[in-house]
Design a protein around this motif. Structure first.
Motif: not given
Length: 855
Positions: A365-394
């Protein structure tokens, strides 16, 4: 008769042995070889669907058979017990109940009856009739028949020397070039050598190898002549290297000893919304917030009245406060440099190398919340420190975020999982070196990490596994919403605690993963979107300072080039959609006319004057003297903050609101201790500095605190009065006088020497109020006194040096007045100023200045 007795004894021994095997051997074997067949936690619908849709594993089959065998054994044991009790009763025997008749009851009755008959007919044997015999017991191990897996037609049983045969899938895990390279060459990262050597080589089934992500069982692949090397350790385990990938079916590890984490969950930040994040994300969001505010300041259109972007979302403010108050992380925390920080364990952050794990599957039951935290962290790192691209099906983005549409550009939403795999396979081919043995040339920045977030589907498992296997060393990784046997799988509870994992991810057991609910995730994605630099000319920008502002909902107004020569017009009617729609509500005040003597405020009659426009100052003027004494040096920073906060709230504020703003990290059991102590020290400092002439500067009643208007005046209050008067005055000349008075009173940004989080929104709001007033004054002066209007805009540029609209209007007026040589210098000044904050002029601004820059 001896022979008859021996037969009876042999029959009894066989019955007893068979009973012992059935009653004791079956449960011993089930416990020893299978264990507990049921899951430790109640499976969710997603887990049940994943088990039903994936190929059946050996473990699942054995557990299913065990679940069937246990009830059968229990029924048999019950029949044996009932039959034994029946046989042990005195004669004559009562009739046996017929409710249990059946195969199990018949078998139990036969075995118990044979054993009972043997015991009743057995007599002590004559010692002389029994010859001593030595029985030698020998045991022969039982060999299970070896079943050869089916192979494609034409494929040899054994591959020739120097080659390797692609294996059949085992427990849902397919063979891949990465696994073959790790198995044969000792390093999975050498798979491009195998691919290059076998590219377009015919295979036994008539096909050829053209795609490194598609190899078929039974193919014969040639191996490069290289010396095997030890495989590199997996960095997911900080203490010891993980073993090489295993093809055995995953078995759940036992749950942690403590089923519930500690309430404070040390090592992370718990938010009121239920989110649990790390200090690293708080740092990234704080940097992103500052970037977004700079971009809002750059693109604010004076006169638009927009204020809805000033107050950050609650989760953003909470992370900003947590960043400002949290202690810095220890510099020797090596685990933060070995992968993606995903949670905390035993009070320390835990990093996980997503690429080397070849896919991280999250269930529970906690998998979606954990995935959202990883998604936001990766995108925030893309903004500041790393070059990251995410692919997510609709479908998965709909599950995680709902119908949210404002997303950062680094988050790519594709139609289906197959489309995402097509993109990852194409990227893998681009990143695969054509000559694996050649030394890579140092050129350009490294490629972005490409991370897939999706739910695995049975029809795409082979492609997905090959992409994650072969791309593990090329920056390709996957976070999967469901079990993932070829990589790592973790079951996550609602609070983010990992309860069970597969064998390769046992170090995750007991980890508290970072989690984010959907509303917080949307707010953070909106902030990340706002911090992105504009890619094209913004279609929703308002008109410039010299223009009347347009409505946010109306169509974009066409821009006039600088070479128009007509200059700004003064006869435009007021825009009915102007300014005040988005402004925060203000207390109603009746229309007032500016008095004749209102050119300058009357000198304060109160003994104290507080200045909060610019650096904070507190001056004291005794009633019988014209000398002014600066008291600000006698006050500590928190005492200055209290005065500034009360100056901002002219009519006072509640103690709860003030304490929450100035001491957000105060203990919940004593939230006002720091406030009362600081206020008491402030009174003492004032008495000492004024020699008891001023004993207090505040008033309070029933928890409501304010500055004492009989003791102190504030420059901000004079400015607010002038702004309110300017909004309600009628007549152009009178309006011009009040606006000029506003420009005179605004001597600097609100509390420019304070860096507290609560000062940022009112500081920007006041700056925009003044810019709106200047915009109105420019519209009055641009026809009658254009030179004066240009000077006013130059003064505005010093107040807000990053606002592009101000520079555009300066350029327009310069071109209108014939100062064509000054226009390129204005563009150069804007470019240099924006470069200080890592920004560039927008395409819209460049298109306006370009004709004069070319000339």
């Amino acid at each position: 008769m001896p022979t008859h007795g021996l037969l009876h004894a042999l029959r009894g021994l066989l019955a007893a042995a068979l009973l012992a095997v059935l009653l004791a051997g079956i449960p011993w074997g089930l416990i020893h070889y299978i264990g507990w067949p049921l899951p430790h936690t109640l499976p969710t619908w997603a887990e049940t669907e994943a088990v039903l849709l994936t190929p059946m594993s050996t473990t699942f089959l054995l557990n299913t058979l065990a679940c069937v065998l246990w009830p059968v054994w229990a029924a048999f044991a019950y029949d044996v017990t009932r039959t034994a009790l029946h046989e042990a009763r005195p004669l004559p025997h009562p009739p046996t109940p017929s409710t249990g008749a059946g195969p199990l009851h018949t078998l139990a009755a036969m075995l118990v009856g044979a054993l009972t008959l043997t015991l009743l007919t057995q007599r002590p044997p004559n010692p002389a009739d029994v010859a001593p015999a030595a029985v030698a017991a020998t045991s022969t191990p039982f060999e299970h028949p070896r079943v050869e897996a089916a192979r494609p037609a034409g494929a040899p049983l054994d591959a020739p020397e120097g080659t390797v045969r692609v294996r059949l899938p085992h427990d849902g895990i397919y063979d891949s070039l990465w696994r073959i390279a790790e198995r044969t060459l000792g390093d999975g990262n050498l798979w491009p050598r195998i691919y290059t050597l076998n590219h377009n080589r015919p295979q036994p089934d008539g096909r050829t190898l053209t795609n490194p992500n598609l190899i078929r069982p039974g193919w014969i692949l040639h191996l490069p002549p290289s010396k095997p090397r030890q495989p590199p350790p997996r960095t997911n385990t900080p203490a010891t290297p993980s073993p090489s990938p295993d093809t055995t079916p995953p078995t759940p590890s036992p749950p942690p000893a403590h089923d519930t984490p500690a309430p404070d969950r040390p090592g992370g930040i718990s938010l009121p919304s239920g989110a649990f994040v790390g200090i690293g994300l708080a740092t990234l969001i704080t940097a992103t917030l500052l970037t977004a505010r700079r971009r809002h300041r750059i693109h604010y259109q004076p006169g638009s009245g927009r204020r809805d972007d000033l107050t950050p979302a609650p989760v953003v403010r909470a992370l900003r406060i947590a960043h400002d108050t949290a202690p810095p992380p220890p510099p020797d925390d090596a685990r933060q440099t070995q992968g993606q920080v995903i949670g905390v364990k035993a009070g320390q952050t835990l990093a996980w190398n997503l690429a080397r794990s070849k896919g991280l599957g999250l269930t529970g039951p906690g998998a979606p919340d954990a995935t959202r935290a990883l998604l936001v962290t990766l995108l925030a790192e893309h903004q500041t420190t790393r070059h990251i691209e995410l692919l997510v099906p609709a479908p998965d983005i709909l599950t995680l975020l709902g119908n949210e549409t404002r997303r950062p550009p680094a988050l790519h939403v594709v139609d289906t999982l197959d489309t995402a795999l097509d993109m990852m396979e194409a990227e893998l081919l681009l990143r695969t070196p054509s000559d694996p043995d050649a030394r890579p040339a140092p050129a350009g920045p490294p490629a972005a990490d490409l991370i897939l977030i999706a739910t695995p589907a049975p029809h795409a498992e082979r492609r997905l596994q090959s992409v994650l296997d072969n791309g593990s060393a090329l920056g390709l990784a996957g976070i999967l919403l469901g079990p993932w046997h070829p990589g790592d799988t973790a079951h996550v509870r609602t609070d983010g605690t990992v309860t069970t994992t597969n064998p390769d991810a046992q170090h995750l057991t007991g980890t508290c993963l970072f989690t984010l609910p959907t509303p917080d995730t949307r707010d953070l994605l909106t902030l990340l979107h706002q911090a992105q630099p504009p890619r094209t000319a913004a279609a929703d920008h308002h008109a410039d300072v010299a223009e009347h502002p347009a409505s946010d909902q109306g169509p974009a107004r066409p821009r006039r080039p600088l070479t128009n020569g007509a200059g700004p017009r003064a006869d435009q009617p007021p825009d009915p959609h102007d300014t005040e729609q988005d402004a925060p509500p203000r207390p109603p005040s009746p229309p007032t006319e500016l008095p004749e003597t209102a050119d300058r405020p009357a000198p304060p009659r109160q003994p104290l004057h507080l200045t909060v426009l610019g650096p904070t100052r507190l001056t004291h003027r005794p009633p019988d003297s014209d000398e002014h004494t600066d008291l600000i040096t006698a006050l500590v920073p928190k005492q200055r903050e209290i005065l500034t906060y009360l100056a901002l709230h002219r009519d006072g504020t509640r103690r709860e609101t003030l304490a929450a703003a100035l001491w957000p990290d105060a203990p919940q059991d004593h939230p006002y201790n720091a406030f009362h102590a600081t206020l008491s020290q402030l009174r003492r400092a004032l008495r000492t500095a004024t020699h008891d002439a001023v004993t207090d500067i505040t008033t309070h009643a029933h928890g409501h605190y304010s500055l004492d208007h009989h003791q102190v005046t504030v420059d901000l209050w004079h400015l607010q009065d002038a702004l309110d008067t300017a909004r309600h005055t009628t007549g152009e000349q009178h309006h011009r006088t009040t606006l000029e008075h506003v420009v005179t009173l605004y001597t600097g940004d609100f509390a420019s020497d304070l860096t507290a989080e609560w000062t940022e929104a009112p500081r920007e709001a006041l700056r925009r109020d003044v810019l709106d007033a200047i915009s109105s004054l420019v519209r009055i002066l641009r026809t009658a006194a254009p030179e004066q209007a240009l000077a006013l805009l130059e003064h505005t540029r010093t107040l807000d040096p990053y606002n592009e609209a101000v520079y555009r209007d300066i350029g327009r007026l310069q071109a209108h007045l014939g100062h064509h040589d000054a226009v390129p210098r204005t563009l150069t000044l804007l470019t240099t100023t924006l470069a200080e904050i890592d920004a560039r002029p927008s395409p819209e601004t460049l298109s306006l200045f370009q004709p004069h820059a070319d000339a």
